[in-house]
Write an enzyme that holds these catalytic residues in place. Sequence first.
Site, PDB file in Angstrom:
ATOM      1  CG  HIS A  21      31.591  23.821  37.357  1.00  0.00           C
ATOM      2  ND1 HIS A  21      31.666  22.965  36.284  1.00  0.00           N
ATOM      3  CD2 HIS A  21      31.165  25.015  36.864  1.00  0.00           C
ATOM      4  CE1 HIS A  21      31.316  23.620  35.194  1.00  0.00           C
ATOM      5  NE2 HIS A  21      30.999  24.859  35.515  1.00  0.00           N
TER       6      HIS A  21
ATOM      7  CE1 TYR B 273      30.141  21.839  32.201  1.00  0.00           C
ATOM      8  CE2 TYR B 273      28.173  20.527  32.598  1.00  0.00           C
ATOM      9  CZ  TYR B 273      28.770  21.717  32.226  1.00  0.00           C
ATOM     10  OH  TYR B 273      27.992  22.798  31.884  1.00  0.00           O
TER      11      TYR B 273
HETATM   12  C1  NCC Z   1      26.064  31.634  36.476  1.00  0.00           C
HETATM   13  C2  NCC Z   1      27.061  30.698  35.837  1.00  0.00           C
HETATM   14  O1  NCC Z   1      26.694  29.782  35.143  1.00  0.00           O
HETATM   15  N1  NCC Z   1      28.329  30.968  36.070  1.00  0.00           N
HETATM   16  C3  NCC Z   1      29.378  30.154  35.491  1.00  0.00           C
HETATM   17  C4  NCC Z   1      30.216  30.999  34.544  1.00  0.00           C
HETATM   18  C5  NCC Z   1      29.391  31.584  33.389  1.00  0.00           C
HETATM   19  O2  NCC Z   1      28.844  30.547  32.612  1.00  0.00           O
HETATM   20  C6  NCC Z   1      30.310  32.408  32.506  1.00  0.00           C
HETATM   21  O3  NCC Z   1      30.982  33.363  33.276  1.00  0.00           O
HETATM   22  C7  NCC Z   1      29.514  33.103  31.411  1.00  0.00           C
HETATM   23  O4  NCC Z   1      30.335  33.964  30.772  1.00  0.00           O
HETATM   24  O5  NCC Z   1      31.258  30.217  33.963  1.00  0.00           O
HETATM   25  C8  NCC Z   1      32.131  29.520  34.822  1.00  0.00           C
HETATM   26  O6  NCC Z   1      33.186  30.334  35.344  1.00  0.00           O
HETATM   27  P1  NCC Z   1      33.506  31.904  35.357  1.00  0.00           P
HETATM   28  O7  NCC Z   1      33.471  32.517  34.033  1.00  0.00           O
HETATM   29  O8  NCC Z   1      32.696  32.528  36.439  1.00  0.00           O
HETATM   30  O9  NCC Z   1      35.028  31.876  35.848  1.00  0.00           O
HETATM   31  C9  NCC Z   1      36.029  31.180  35.123  1.00  0.00           C
HETATM   32  C10 NCC Z   1      36.862  30.332  36.044  1.00  0.00           C
HETATM   33  O10 NCC Z   1      37.540  31.161  36.972  1.00  0.00           O
HETATM   34  C11 NCC Z   1      37.633  30.507  38.227  1.00  0.00           C
HETATM   35  N2  NCC Z   1      37.028  31.365  39.273  1.00  0.00           N
HETATM   36  C12 NCC Z   1      36.121  32.310  38.972  1.00  0.00           C
HETATM   37  C13 NCC Z   1      35.631  33.137  39.968  1.00  0.00           C
HETATM   38  C14 NCC Z   1      36.087  32.977  41.260  1.00  0.00           C
HETATM   39  N3  NCC Z   1      35.703  33.796  42.240  1.00  0.00           N
HETATM   40  N4  NCC Z   1      36.973  32.016  41.546  1.00  0.00           N
HETATM   41  C15 NCC Z   1      37.439  31.207  40.581  1.00  0.00           C
HETATM   42  O11 NCC Z   1      38.249  30.318  40.884  1.00  0.00           O
HETATM   43  C16 NCC Z   1      36.927  29.178  38.099  1.00  0.00           C
HETATM   44  O12 NCC Z   1      37.927  28.218  37.853  1.00  0.00           O
HETATM   45  C17 NCC Z   1      36.063  29.361  36.882  1.00  0.00           C
HETATM   46  O13 NCC Z   1      35.845  28.170  36.174  1.00  0.00           O
HETATM   47  C18 NCC Z   1      32.858  28.455  33.976  1.00  0.00           C
HETATM   48  O14 NCC Z   1      32.700  28.476  32.758  1.00  0.00           O
HETATM   49  O15 NCC Z   1      33.603  27.673  34.583  1.00  0.00           O
HETATM   50  C19 NCC Z   1      31.440  28.828  35.991  1.00  0.00           C
HETATM   51  C20 NCC Z   1      30.312  29.647  36.600  1.00  0.00           C
HETATM   52  O16 NCC Z   1      29.554  28.861  37.510  1.00  0.00           O
HETATM   53  C1  LIG Z   2      23.687  28.268  36.016  1.00  0.00           C
HETATM   54  C2  LIG Z   2      23.554  26.889  35.462  1.00  0.00           C
HETATM   55  O1  LIG Z   2      23.405  25.912  36.177  1.00  0.00           O
HETATM   56  N1  LIG Z   2      23.637  26.788  34.154  1.00  0.00           N
HETATM   57  C3  LIG Z   2      23.499  25.523  33.464  1.00  0.00           C
HETATM   58  C4  LIG Z   2      24.597  25.444  32.438  1.00  0.00           C
HETATM   59  O2  LIG Z   2      25.818  25.368  33.133  1.00  0.00           O
HETATM   60  C5  LIG Z   2      26.839  26.182  32.642  1.00  0.00           C
HETATM   61  O3  LIG Z   2      27.312  25.631  31.428  1.00  0.00           O
HETATM   62  C6  LIG Z   2      28.407  26.347  30.876  1.00  0.00           C
HETATM   63  C7  LIG Z   2      28.744  25.729  29.551  1.00  0.00           C
HETATM   64  O4  LIG Z   2      27.662  25.829  28.679  1.00  0.00           O
HETATM   65  C8  LIG Z   2      29.575  26.336  31.833  1.00  0.00           C
HETATM   66  O5  LIG Z   2      30.043  25.034  32.038  1.00  0.00           O
HETATM   67  C9  LIG Z   2      29.153  26.952  33.139  1.00  0.00           C
HETATM   68  O6  LIG Z   2      30.202  26.884  34.043  1.00  0.00           O
HETATM   69  C10 LIG Z   2      27.931  26.229  33.693  1.00  0.00           C
HETATM   70  O7  LIG Z   2      27.466  26.915  34.839  1.00  0.00           O
HETATM   71  C11 LIG Z   2      24.422  24.269  31.536  1.00  0.00           C
HETATM   72  O8  LIG Z   2      24.741  23.087  32.196  1.00  0.00           O
HETATM   73  C12 LIG Z   2      23.032  24.270  30.949  1.00  0.00           C
HETATM   74  C13 LIG Z   2      22.785  23.023  30.120  1.00  0.00           C
HETATM   75  O9  LIG Z   2      21.545  23.138  29.521  1.00  0.00           O
HETATM   76  O10 LIG Z   2      22.065  24.300  32.005  1.00  0.00           O
HETATM   77  C14 LIG Z   2      22.139  25.502  32.764  1.00  0.00           C
HETATM   78  O11 LIG Z   2      21.108  25.510  33.695  1.00  0.00           O
END
Ligand code: NCC
Ligand SMILES: CC(=O)N[C@@H]1[C@@H](O[C@@H]2O[C@H](CO)[C@H](O)[C@H](O)[C@H]2O)[C@@H](O)[C@@H](CO)O[C@H]1O
Length: 361
Positions: A337, A287
Amino acid sequence: MLDSTLFLASGGGRTRGGKMVVVRRRNVKMFTFAFLLITVTSFVLNYTHQVTTSTWDPRHLAVQFSEHVQKLFKYPRRPCSCRTCISELGRSLWFDQRFNSTMQPFLTSQNALIPEDSYRWWLKLQGEKTPKSLNATLTELFGVIPGDGDPLQERGSYTCRRCAVVGNSGNLRQSQYGQDIDSHDFVLRMNRAPTTGYESDVGSKTTHHFVYPESYKELAANVSMILIPFKTLDLRWVVTALTTGTINFTYVPVPRKIKVKKEKILVYNPSFMKYIYENWLEHHGRYPSTGLLSLMFALHVCDEVDVYGFGADSKGHWHHYWENNTSGGAFRKTGVHDGDFEFNITLTLASIEKIKFFKGR
Ligand SMILES: CC(=O)N[C@H]1[C@H]([C@H](O)[C@H](O)CO)O[C@](OP(=O)(O)OC[C@H]2O[C@@H](n3ccc(N)nc3=O)[C@H](O)[C@@H]2O)(C(=O)O)C[C@@H]1O
Ligand SMILES: CC(=O)N[C@@H]1[C@@H](O[C@@H]2O[C@H](CO)[C@H](O)[C@H](O)[C@H]2O)[C@@H](O)[C@@H](CO)O[C@H]1O
């Protein structure tokens, strides 16, 4: 010619007729003046942005003027007054085939009926085993938060709404983009992104902040929180976090209580998420990431979009700008993603000049 016709038509004596000619001439002048004033004003209002950024070279002005006139005929009612408006179609087939201006970015109490196919797709995102009834959850949710949507959606064609979407990439470090970011009407940030201590690179203004329960951070009182719900539990969490504090775990621990005012909470529309997954992501990844969800949201509510903090830094690292561990960039590693496909969408949007992309350092 017009005056003499008026005089003849009046059919009165010489003196009376003479007075009438004067009066009618004055009327005609006033009418012409008013007409010109309205035309010039609406022209200037519609194209303020272009005119103010042009040079005073007469040839350049003439070319610009003719472009404006052509545009007036092509788009009699432009959606905005910027040099170009995102929602104007006809510049890129790639964009026109994907962009659907009828899609609603917010879930509100007025549009809370999610179509069956969207609901089924959404339920699978995080594999909820025994979800509570969505209708009951939404009724409860909009009993607690207003659910009016956001005035952000209302705009007139005489305005130019400029938005900055700020992702979390480490390429923002030492970018000095802060002032530039803060100059936008709307500044959109996401997840745990801090500004304190990073002002010169990322700015200090935030109007909208995208979060989900697992990425929640407390926001300043004037900031609108946009909840991105990935599951029914996320919607229920908002309710309990504002009331009983009973939910404290989803797939990780989440805050029991949040300080944000209920009037400042908006909800991202799951149907809009599906639209992005299908039209833009073409089913890549599980997603869309929060970054892509924010960028697409901006394309639909803003007239100009400038994008910061997306992609790797110049050394190829994908970390966050507030973290020192340059190998910690999980964005491309989790498998949730498709970071590369998403990044290509961003670059393509920039190449067709729908957004401006600031690559950082
Ligand atoms: C470990 C993990 O699950 N990491 C995810 C994290 C994590 O859940 C949160 O930071 C928690 O606060 O969230 C995500 O994303 P994250 O919070 O890292 O970053 C937000 C958005 O910024 C862009 N990005 C980030 C870092 C980078 N070096 N380049 C980028 O382009 C991306 O568009 C990203 O979506 C998420 O929600 O999308 C996606 C990340 O994969
Ligand atoms: C690290 C990982 O794979 N985490 C998944 C988790 O994904 C994260 O979900 C967030 C929203 O809740 C956000 O989309 C972030 O960018 C994702 O990495 C979920 O899919 C979760 C569902 O149970 O499973 C975790 O393992």
